[in-house]
Design a protein around this motif. Sequence first.
Motif, mmCIF file in Angstrom:
data_model
loop_
_atom_site.group_PDB
_atom_site.id
_atom_site.type_symbol
_atom_site.label_atom_id
_atom_site.label_comp_id
_atom_site.label_asym_id
_atom_site.label_seq_id
_atom_site.Cartn_x
_atom_site.Cartn_y
_atom_site.Cartn_z
ATOM 1 N N SER A 1 3.024 6.823 -6.908
ATOM 2 C CA SER A 1 2.912 5.622 -7.739
ATOM 3 C C SER A 1 1.487 5.092 -7.712
ATOM 4 C CB SER A 1 3.875 4.540 -7.249
ATOM 5 O OG SER A 1 3.538 4.127 -5.934
ATOM 6 N N THR A 2 1.049 4.563 -8.839
ATOM 7 C CA THR A 2 -0.304 4.024 -8.933
ATOM 8 C C THR A 2 -0.414 3.170 -10.189
ATOM 9 O OG1 THR A 2 -2.671 4.583 -8.952
ATOM 10 C CG2 THR A 2 -1.220 5.998 -10.239
ATOM 11 N N TYR A 3 -1.399 2.296 -10.213
ATOM 12 C CA TYR A 3 -1.752 1.625 -11.450
ATOM 13 C C TYR A 3 -2.505 2.597 -12.333
ATOM 14 C CZ TYR A 3 -0.696 -3.142 -9.871
ATOM 15 O OH TYR A 3 -0.063 -4.282 -9.449
ATOM 16 N N LYS B 1 0.315 13.639 15.901
ATOM 17 C CA LYS B 1 -0.203 14.275 14.683
ATOM 18 C C LYS B 1 -0.046 13.410 13.439
ATOM 19 C CE LYS B 1 0.408 19.003 16.349
ATOM 20 N NZ LYS B 1 1.001 20.335 16.074
ATOM 21 N N CYS B 2 0.257 12.130 13.616
ATOM 22 C CA CYS B 2 0.400 11.258 12.457
ATOM 23 C C CYS B 2 0.195 9.805 12.872
ATOM 24 C CB CYS B 2 1.769 11.426 11.794
ATOM 25 S SG CYS B 2 3.151 10.865 12.826
ATOM 26 N N PHE B 3 -0.005 8.955 11.885
ATOM 27 C CA PHE B 3 0.071 7.515 12.089
ATOM 28 C C PHE B 3 1.040 6.965 11.056
ATOM 29 C CE2 PHE B 3 -3.287 8.193 9.026
ATOM 30 C CZ PHE B 3 -3.261 7.111 8.166
ATOM 31 N N LEU B 4 1.405 5.691 11.168
ATOM 32 C CA LEU B 4 2.455 5.135 10.315
ATOM 33 C C LEU B 4 1.910 4.129 9.327
ATOM 34 C CD1 LEU B 4 5.380 4.538 12.853
ATOM 35 C CD2 LEU B 4 4.957 6.527 11.386
ATOM 36 N N ASN B 5 2.454 4.191 8.119
ATOM 37 C CA ASN B 5 2.169 3.198 7.088
ATOM 38 C C ASN B 5 3.456 2.420 6.825
ATOM 39 O OD1 ASN B 5 0.626 1.866 5.071
ATOM 40 N ND2 ASN B 5 1.581 3.143 3.503
ATOM 41 N N VAL B 6 3.438 1.127 7.118
ATOM 42 C CA VAL B 6 4.632 0.283 7.004
ATOM 43 C C VAL B 6 4.435 -0.724 5.879
ATOM 44 C CG1 VAL B 6 6.107 -1.388 8.196
ATOM 45 C CG2 VAL B 6 5.126 0.540 9.463
ATOM 46 N N ASP B 7 5.383 -0.771 4.942
ATOM 47 C CA ASP B 7 5.354 -1.756 3.866
ATOM 48 C C ASP B 7 6.613 -2.599 3.925
ATOM 49 O OD1 ASP B 7 3.071 -1.438 1.686
ATOM 50 O OD2 ASP B 7 3.533 0.572 2.437
ATOM 51 N N LEU B 8 6.423 -3.923 3.804
ATOM 52 C CA LEU B 8 7.545 -4.858 3.867
ATOM 53 C C LEU B 8 7.815 -5.443 2.489
ATOM 54 C CD1 LEU B 8 5.622 -5.571 6.732
ATOM 55 C CD2 LEU B 8 8.000 -6.076 7.279
ATOM 56 N N PRO B 9 9.102 -5.558 2.103
ATOM 57 C CA PRO B 9 9.434 -5.991 0.745
ATOM 58 C C PRO B 9 9.147 -7.471 0.511
ATOM 59 C CG PRO B 9 11.421 -5.833 2.058
ATOM 60 C CD PRO B 9 10.300 -5.297 2.914
ATOM 61 N N ASN C 1 0.861 -1.187 0.000
ATOM 62 C CA ASN C 1 0.000 0.000 0.000
ATOM 63 C C ASN C 1 0.891 1.228 0.000
ATOM 64 O OD1 ASN C 1 -2.907 -0.654 0.038
ATOM 65 N ND2 ASN C 1 -2.378 -1.835 1.859
ATOM 66 N N CYS C 2 1.280 1.629 -1.200
ATOM 67 C CA CYS C 2 2.186 2.764 -1.377
ATOM 68 C C CYS C 2 1.535 3.802 -2.279
ATOM 69 C CB CYS C 2 3.497 2.314 -2.021
ATOM 70 S SG CYS C 2 4.453 1.126 -1.076
ATOM 71 N N GLY D 1 13.334 8.700 -2.270
ATOM 72 C CA GLY D 1 12.876 8.867 -0.908
ATOM 73 C C GLY D 1 11.421 8.497 -0.706
ATOM 74 N N THR D 2 10.760 8.040 -1.771
ATOM 75 C CA THR D 2 9.343 7.708 -1.667
ATOM 76 C C THR D 2 9.142 6.246 -1.283
ATOM 77 O OG1 THR D 2 9.239 7.260 -4.042
ATOM 78 C CG2 THR D 2 8.628 9.471 -3.306
ATOM 79 N N ASP D 3 7.912 5.948 -0.863
ATOM 80 C CA ASP D 3 7.617 4.637 -0.295
ATOM 81 C C ASP D 3 7.820 3.488 -1.279
ATOM 82 O OD1 ASP D 3 5.405 5.556 -1.768
ATOM 83 O OD2 ASP D 3 4.025 5.493 -0.057
#
Length: 305
Positions: free
Chosen positions: A199-201, A174-182, A107-108, A259-261
Amino acid sequence: MEDGSKPTILVTNDDGIDAPGLQALVRVLVSTSRYNVQVCAPDSEKSAVSHCITWQHPISAKEVDIYGAIAFAVSGTPADCASLGVSKALFPTIADLVVSGINMGSNCGIHVVYSGTVAGAREAFLNDIPSIAVSYDWVEGKSNIHNFTLAAEACKPIINAILLETKNRTYPQKCFLNVDLPTNVANHKGYKLTTQGTSTYRIGWKQVTSGTHGGKMLSTMTMETDNEAPTETDILSVSPEHLMFKRETRGRQIDGNDGTDRHSLKEGYITVTPLGVLSRAGLDCHAYFKDWLPSVTENCSSPAL
């Protein structure tokens, strides 16, 4: 959490309570004996529903047995589940942390907007509960179910650090985290702080007829196969007077910024991306509309174009 007591973690997701990612996450959390684990997750797959909520009718919750956690399968959306789970209407205590995942698929970028997984974490954040969304970059033909356990283990340092900072009242609110694993999570390159990219389809539509394979995916819309095409599973059954259409992917827009997800995820890093609730327009847009808006009222008496 009270001094000396175990912290409580609420787990939700969008793939459904039976999904292997959630099951692996709960199993890893329970096995540490360091947390009280609650589960409030959809009773069926709810991928790509974004922040949809149930408003006009009740939702049901059925207690289920998952690895020593207190768990409920709920008929609502991920946002419903997170909201119900931290409301004290379902559980007697409010969780110290909400973890949404582990999603089958990354989910990036722009897909953060569509993601039910991210919405579960966002809803907890809206209720003033620290939260993280966790997704594994599943690629058909390369990934296997055991990778979810590896992904859950890799998230423990982040989870433990958040709980410690929360206990010390030093965690940012003031934030929450989005974690993506390779995909190759067993050999990841480490943890990397990233920004949400674009990035997107590229998505199109084509008309289909009765008997054509539908476009439902196994999970969130960013789950990939080797050729990055979605898996199609359902058979359409339609009456002849209806026109039917299904989504199809037509390539991908990729970030060039390292530097992007998504860019960092594909390099093999575990990406950690702080997110907020609101998406603000760029400063150049504000500068444009600062001059544009007064002219709207000045020209309101001008002839229509």
